[in-house]
Scaffold this active site. Structure first.
Site, mmCIF file in Angstrom:
data_model
loop_
_atom_site.group_PDB
_atom_site.id
_atom_site.type_symbol
_atom_site.label_atom_id
_atom_site.label_comp_id
_atom_site.label_asym_id
_atom_site.label_seq_id
_atom_site.Cartn_x
_atom_site.Cartn_y
_atom_site.Cartn_z
ATOM 1 N N ASP A 89 1.068 -6.954 5.417
ATOM 2 C CA ASP A 89 0.462 -8.264 5.704
ATOM 3 C C ASP A 89 1.479 -9.348 6.064
ATOM 4 O O ASP A 89 1.259 -10.118 6.990
ATOM 5 C CB ASP A 89 -0.386 -8.731 4.510
ATOM 6 C CG ASP A 89 -1.655 -7.897 4.363
ATOM 7 O OD1 ASP A 89 -1.983 -7.146 5.308
ATOM 8 O OD2 ASP A 89 -2.321 -7.986 3.315
ATOM 9 N N THR A 96 0.811 -1.223 0.000
ATOM 10 C CA THR A 96 0.000 0.000 0.000
ATOM 11 C C THR A 96 0.841 1.268 0.000
ATOM 12 O O THR A 96 0.477 2.267 -0.617
ATOM 13 C CB THR A 96 -0.889 0.008 1.268
ATOM 14 O OG1 THR A 96 -1.599 -1.232 1.296
ATOM 15 C CG2 THR A 96 -1.878 1.136 1.257
ATOM 16 N N THR A 102 3.517 -21.631 20.520
ATOM 17 C CA THR A 102 2.190 -21.376 21.091
ATOM 18 C C THR A 102 1.311 -20.508 20.185
ATOM 19 O O THR A 102 1.801 -19.623 19.486
ATOM 20 C CB THR A 102 2.287 -20.723 22.487
ATOM 21 O OG1 THR A 102 0.956 -20.411 22.932
ATOM 22 C CG2 THR A 102 3.104 -19.452 22.497
ATOM 23 N N CYS A 138 -0.740 -18.526 21.498
ATOM 24 C CA CYS A 138 -0.934 -17.280 22.255
ATOM 25 C C CYS A 138 -0.037 -16.196 21.664
ATOM 26 O O CYS A 138 1.045 -16.468 21.155
ATOM 27 C CB CYS A 138 -0.542 -17.472 23.714
ATOM 28 S SG CYS A 138 -1.651 -18.534 24.591
ATOM 29 N N SER A 188 1.066 -10.345 0.129
ATOM 30 C CA SER A 188 0.432 -11.676 0.210
ATOM 31 C C SER A 188 1.064 -12.622 -0.807
ATOM 32 O O SER A 188 0.936 -13.838 -0.690
ATOM 33 C CB SER A 188 -1.066 -11.585 -0.075
ATOM 34 O OG SER A 188 -1.613 -10.528 0.651
HETATM 35 N N1 ASP Z 1 -2.171 -6.071 1.225
HETATM 36 C C1 ASP Z 1 -1.132 -5.114 1.462
HETATM 37 C C2 ASP Z 1 0.188 -5.849 1.479
HETATM 38 O O1 ASP Z 1 0.516 -6.459 2.451
HETATM 39 C C3 ASP Z 1 -1.360 -4.360 2.731
HETATM 40 C C4 ASP Z 1 -0.275 -3.353 3.042
HETATM 41 O O2 ASP Z 1 0.422 -2.886 2.164
HETATM 42 O O3 ASP Z 1 -0.093 -3.026 4.217
HETATM 43 O O4 ASP Z 1 0.905 -5.809 0.506
#
Ligand code: ASP
Length: 368
Positions: free
Chosen positions: A90, A13, A300, A302, A59
């Site tokens: 992410d 982003t 974990t 957690c 991602s």
């Molecule tokens: N989906 C975006 C990514 O991880 C979110 C971000 O840029 O923070 O590339």
């Protein structure tokens, strides 16, 4: 002499703008960075922008992209005083952890940052994140960088990257480091707590180093010649899986995971302080996997705290069959650490010894 910083854009982003026609977010021409953030001209350093040819949403991060990023840093290592990596939030914690293992004996800062809102947005958090990351990367004592590790800077806090986890998809404060305090807080002043920074030590296995050398390295008498040199170790084994336990998990599911062809390692995400179901089918399947030389690490679910195998009966069996303790490591760091150690260790004993030891500050050594 002004410090030289390589600013690497991988995607995410932070480097996006809304297309005026379609209104969709897309990566902007990174060579135009100074046009969008003219403020960075005021920083007391030279900034060289470098963009991935095809910027990605984080991602889509994978071993190949990690390798590309590592190679860019490695090939430019001698020419720059520090590296700031713009990356989607992410999977930033995974990438930060991976880089921390790739670069043994780091002598310069690698700071990852990103943003929740694109740089062109009026309310963007991108500018502060970027400007402060650059400022942190140029902090030095007589030319020696103060930060010599891989970090994430986000929303006024600098963290050790391999201690972080993304906790929020909405708030500007998107990251947390539950088991290690922030290394720096940005307020009116930039306050770096130098007592928390990683001190380099040579512990890692190498193709030549065996367990005896490890014992020596542990006592800080390194056997290596290139003591003060950074070692680039980009080879990772990808045949690993994260198995998250949940109440009602079936034998069929665990069996099919353990029987994945060529599988080399399982990160077992357990409950609380490392507890798992005690049904005999479960333990047998894990035992069988261990016999096939698959390494299993207990981490974990957690967010904070540590695995302590043997504290409850529900983890005693795991310990007995030879599951390795992930102590207070995050899953984001455990995964690349496993990929890294599968590449560099040969025996089960060495894998366990190295995994349960802090190599880059990713684990608290004092935990049993
Ligand atoms: N989906 C975006 C990514 O991880 C979110 C971000 O840029 O923070 O590339």
């Amino acid at each position: 002499m002004k410090p030289n910083i390589l600013l690497i854009y991988t995607g995410g982003t932070i480097g996006m703008m809304k297309d005026p026609e379609t209104k969709a977010l897309r990566a902007f021409d990174f060579s135009q960075l100074l046009v969008h953030i003219p403020e960075i001209k005021q920083l007391d350093c030279h900034i060289e922008p470098y963009s991935f040819e095809y910027p990605i949403d984080s991602s889509d991060m994978n071993l190949e992209e990690w390798r590309k990023l590592g190679d860019v840093i490695y090939t430019n290592y001698d020419d720059y005083d520090g590296f700031v990596v713009l990356h989607g939030s992410d999977t930033m914690s995974f990438t930060g952890s991976t880089l921390s293992f790739m670069f043994e004996n780091l002598t310069k800062p690698i700071i990852l940052t990103g943003s929740q809102l694109p740089i062109g947005d009026l309310r963007t958090d991108a500018k502060e994140n970027l400007i402060t990351s650059l400022q942190l990367a140029i902090q030095n004592n007589n030319g020696i960088p103060i930060i010599q590790e891989v970090c994430i800077y986000f929303e006024y806090q600098l963290y050790r990257a391999n201690r972080t986890t993304k906790i929020n998809a909405e708030h500007f404060e998107a990251f947390s480091s539950p088991n290690y305090p922030p290394l720096a807080i940005s307020g009116v002043h930039l306050n770096i707590d130098t007592s928390l920074l990683w001190e380099r030590k040579l512990v890692d296995p190498s193709l030549q180093v065996n367990s005896t050398a490890f014992a020596k390295a542990e006592s800080k008498i390194s056997t290596r010649e290139e003591d003060n040199r950074m070692n680039y170790r980009p080879d990772f084994v990808d045949a690993v899986v994260v198995l998250k336990l949940f109440p009602g998990i079936t034998e069929e599911v665990v069996k099919s995971i353990c029987n994945i062809k060529g599988l080399k390692g399982i990160i077992l995400e357990t409950y609380g302080s490392g507890n798992a179901l005690t049904q005999s089918w479960f333990i047998h399947l894990l035992q069988e996997a261990l016999l096939k030389n698959i390494r299993i690490v207990n981490v974990t679910q957690c967010k904070g705290g540590a695995v302590s195998m043997g504290k409850y009966e529900t983890s005693t069996q795991l310990m007995k069959i030879g599951v390795v303790s992930g102590k207070d490591i995050t899953t984001e760091a455990a995964l690349p650490k496993m990929m890294y150690l599968l590449q560099h260790t040969k025996t089960r004993e060495d894998f366990k010894e190295y995994f349960e030891t802090s190599l880059r500050g990713e684990i608290t050594d004092s935990i049993d």
